[in-house]
Enzyme design. Structure first.
Site, PDB file in Angstrom:
ATOM      1  N   ASP A  35       0.855  -1.193   0.000  1.00 17.61           N
ATOM      2  CA  ASP A  35       0.000   0.000   0.000  1.00 17.61           C
ATOM      3  C   ASP A  35       0.891   1.243   0.000  1.00 17.61           C
ATOM      4  O   ASP A  35       1.890   1.292   0.718  1.00 17.61           O
ATOM      5  CB  ASP A  35      -0.859   0.082   1.277  1.00 17.61           C
ATOM      6  CG  ASP A  35      -1.724  -1.144   1.491  1.00 17.61           C
ATOM      7  OD1 ASP A  35      -2.079  -1.783   0.493  1.00 17.61           O
ATOM      8  OD2 ASP A  35      -2.027  -1.449   2.663  1.00 17.61           O
ATOM      9  N   ASP A  41      -0.088   8.005   7.659  1.00 17.58           N
ATOM     10  CA  ASP A  41       0.197   6.634   8.132  1.00 17.58           C
ATOM     11  C   ASP A  41       1.514   6.631   8.899  1.00 17.58           C
ATOM     12  O   ASP A  41       1.623   6.069   9.990  1.00 17.58           O
ATOM     13  CB  ASP A  41       0.374   5.664   6.949  1.00 17.58           C
ATOM     14  CG  ASP A  41      -0.917   5.384   6.197  1.00 17.58           C
ATOM     15  OD1 ASP A  41      -1.939   5.160   6.847  1.00 17.58           O
ATOM     16  OD2 ASP A  41      -0.878   5.375   4.948  1.00 17.58           O
ATOM     17  N   GLU A  64       1.620  -2.441  11.030  1.00 14.87           N
ATOM     18  CA  GLU A  64       1.341  -2.624   9.607  1.00 14.87           C
ATOM     19  C   GLU A  64       2.303  -1.793   8.761  1.00 14.87           C
ATOM     20  O   GLU A  64       2.577  -2.112   7.614  1.00 14.87           O
ATOM     21  CB  GLU A  64      -0.115  -2.217   9.318  1.00 14.87           C
ATOM     22  CG  GLU A  64      -0.527  -2.559   7.910  1.00 14.87           C
ATOM     23  CD  GLU A  64      -2.001  -2.308   7.652  1.00 14.87           C
ATOM     24  OE1 GLU A  64      -2.837  -2.898   8.365  1.00 14.87           O
ATOM     25  OE2 GLU A  64      -2.313  -1.533   6.743  1.00 14.87           O
ATOM     26  N   GLU A  65       2.808  -0.719   9.321  1.00 10.31           N
ATOM     27  CA  GLU A  65       3.692   0.175   8.565  1.00 10.31           C
ATOM     28  C   GLU A  65       5.177  -0.137   8.745  1.00 10.31           C
ATOM     29  O   GLU A  65       6.024   0.610   8.277  1.00 10.31           O
ATOM     30  CB  GLU A  65       3.418   1.637   8.958  1.00 10.31           C
ATOM     31  CG  GLU A  65       1.975   2.075   8.797  1.00 10.31           C
ATOM     32  CD  GLU A  65       1.427   1.911   7.358  1.00 10.31           C
ATOM     33  OE1 GLU A  65       2.227   1.911   6.407  1.00 10.31           O
ATOM     34  OE2 GLU A  65       0.200   1.760   7.209  1.00 10.31           O
ATOM     35  N   ASP A  83      -2.324  -1.481  13.713  1.00  8.81           N
ATOM     36  CA  ASP A  83      -2.487  -0.802  12.425  1.00  8.81           C
ATOM     37  C   ASP A  83      -2.712   0.663  12.786  1.00  8.81           C
ATOM     38  O   ASP A  83      -3.765   1.032  13.312  1.00  8.81           O
ATOM     39  CB  ASP A  83      -3.705  -1.378  11.686  1.00  8.81           C
ATOM     40  CG  ASP A  83      -3.885  -0.754  10.307  1.00  8.81           C
ATOM     41  OD1 ASP A  83      -3.178   0.224  10.007  1.00  8.81           O
ATOM     42  OD2 ASP A  83      -4.735  -1.244   9.550  1.00  8.81           O
ATOM     43  N   LEU A  85      -3.241   3.566  11.183  1.00  4.57           N
ATOM     44  CA  LEU A  85      -4.357   4.325  10.607  1.00  4.57           C
ATOM     45  C   LEU A  85      -5.002   3.504   9.492  1.00  4.57           C
ATOM     46  O   LEU A  85      -4.659   3.634   8.318  1.00  4.57           O
ATOM     47  CB  LEU A  85      -3.870   5.681  10.082  1.00  4.57           C
ATOM     48  CG  LEU A  85      -4.976   6.736   9.955  1.00  4.57           C
ATOM     49  CD1 LEU A  85      -5.621   7.031  11.301  1.00  4.57           C
ATOM     50  CD2 LEU A  85      -4.425   8.018   9.361  1.00  4.57           C
ATOM     51  N   ASP A  86      -5.927   2.639   9.901  1.00  6.70           N
ATOM     52  CA  ASP A  86      -6.596   1.777   8.922  1.00  6.70           C
ATOM     53  C   ASP A  86      -7.553   2.602   8.059  1.00  6.70           C
ATOM     54  O   ASP A  86      -8.251   3.487   8.568  1.00  6.70           O
ATOM     55  CB  ASP A  86      -7.371   0.680   9.656  1.00  6.70           C
ATOM     56  CG  ASP A  86      -8.072  -0.219   8.682  1.00  6.70           C
ATOM     57  OD1 ASP A  86      -7.382  -0.952   7.966  1.00  6.70           O
ATOM     58  OD2 ASP A  86      -9.314  -0.158   8.602  1.00  6.70           O
ATOM     59  N   GLU A 225      -5.198  -6.483  11.790  1.00  6.66           N
ATOM     60  CA  GLU A 225      -6.609  -6.160  11.566  1.00  6.66           C
ATOM     61  C   GLU A 225      -7.554  -7.275  12.033  1.00  6.66           C
ATOM     62  O   GLU A 225      -8.558  -7.014  12.702  1.00  6.66           O
ATOM     63  CB  GLU A 225      -6.822  -5.880  10.066  1.00  6.66           C
ATOM     64  CG  GLU A 225      -6.004  -4.690   9.606  1.00  6.66           C
ATOM     65  CD  GLU A 225      -5.903  -4.495   8.104  1.00  6.66           C
ATOM     66  OE1 GLU A 225      -5.860  -3.346   7.661  1.00  6.66           O
ATOM     67  OE2 GLU A 225      -5.853  -5.496   7.364  1.00  6.66           O
TER      68      GLU A 225
END
Ligand code: F6P
Ligand code: MN
Length: 278
Positions: A35, A41, A64-65, A83, A85-86, A225
């Site tokens: 992504d 993010d 996630e980042e 996560d 900033l989903d 998530e």
């Protein structure tokens, strides 16, 4: 554990301010899942890491980042996956987004998940914590206030079916059609946090992110998530299962960024899912 929840609250307050003030530009990089990362993010990830570094009971974090796990305190007891900033691409169209957290002991696997939390940044900022029970808090000024305990009914009235429809498998399409034929209404924003939050607060329904022809292992990431929401739904009296109708909390990810098809709902919708998925 209290210190961890306080660090999550501080992060939520800071990220809400970032969303208000920051630009929506893309950074120069992409995350491990491919992504494109927004500056937001990256900034949100930094805010959370900074707040978790102040908590001595946290051994390691994975985001996630981030490509890999980061050790914080060798003697800490807890591991946290998050996560930051989903749904961040929804910020520029002013739809709700969220932060998701899973708190584990020993290792990052569903059976070791002891608590989870998420924050929704919408017209109001709300936080849901699943620990002994599932509790809803709302931000007023600089503080989160307890609102109520959440639990699911046996059956809901809405469904949120994710994924590209032309790539759905035939049995999945039949199930979604059947649910609509039973009178359920469509509620899908494309943000996992607000879509699941809506089902939880309305007392039931079905959120699905299936295996598709282009994404045979689904899209949503197990650690960042799927597992945190599986705990929220189970503790609220609902279910979180995969495409084999197995409990999501039993999944053991091989890699930090692995994904899984996932379905969250109340009792009735998950029994219907079993009919179509076996
Ligand atoms: O992080 C992934 C995400 O943005 C989730 O918040 C959301 O549920 C999903 O992707 C939506 O995906 P799609 O657009 O394929 O339905
Ligand atoms: Mn996400």
């Amino acid at each position: 554990m209290e210190k961890i929840f306080q660090a999550i609250e501080r992060s939520g307050i800071e990220i809400a301010k970032l969303i208000d003030r920051d630009s929506f530009e893309y950074s120069d990089s992409a995350n491990t899942s491919g992504d494109n990362q927004l500056k937001l993010d990256v900034e949100s990830d930094k805010v959370i890491e900074k707040n978790f570094r102040e908590v001595t009971s946290i051994r390691a974090i994975s985001s996630e980042e981030k490509d890999r796990e980061v050790e914080i305190n060798r003697d800490g007891k807890y591991l946290i996956s998050y996560d930051p900033l989903d749904g961040s691409s929804l910020v520029d169209v002013n739809l709700s987004v969220g932060s998701i957290f899973g708190i584990y002991e020993n290792s990052f696997r569903g059976s070791n998940l002891v608590a989870s939390a998420y924050i929704v940044y919408g017209p109001r900022v709300e936080m849901v914590v699943a620990y002994d029970e599932v509790k809803l808090y709302r931000l007023a000024g600089e503080k989160f206030h307890f609102v109520k305990t959440l639990s699911l009914n046996e059956k809901g009235k809405i469904q949120a079916p994710g994924g590209t429809q032309k790539n759905w498998l035939p049995h999945h399409k039949k199930m979604v059609d059947d649910i609509f034929q039973q009178g359920y209404r469509l509620r899908y924003s494309g943000g996992m946090v607000p879509d699941l939050h809506q089902i939880l607060l309305k007392g039931g329904g079905l959120f699905s992110y299936p295996a598709t022809t282009d994404k045979p292992k689904g899209k949503l990431r197990i650690l960042f998530e799927v597992l945190p929401f599986a705990l929220v739904f189970e503790k609220a009296g609902g279910y979180g299962v995969d495409d084999k109708s197995q409990r999501l909390l039993n999944i053991e990810p091989q890699h930090l960024h692995d994904t899984s098809p996932c379905f969250f709902g109340s009792k009735y919708e998950i029994s219907l899912l079993k009919k179509y998925y076996g």
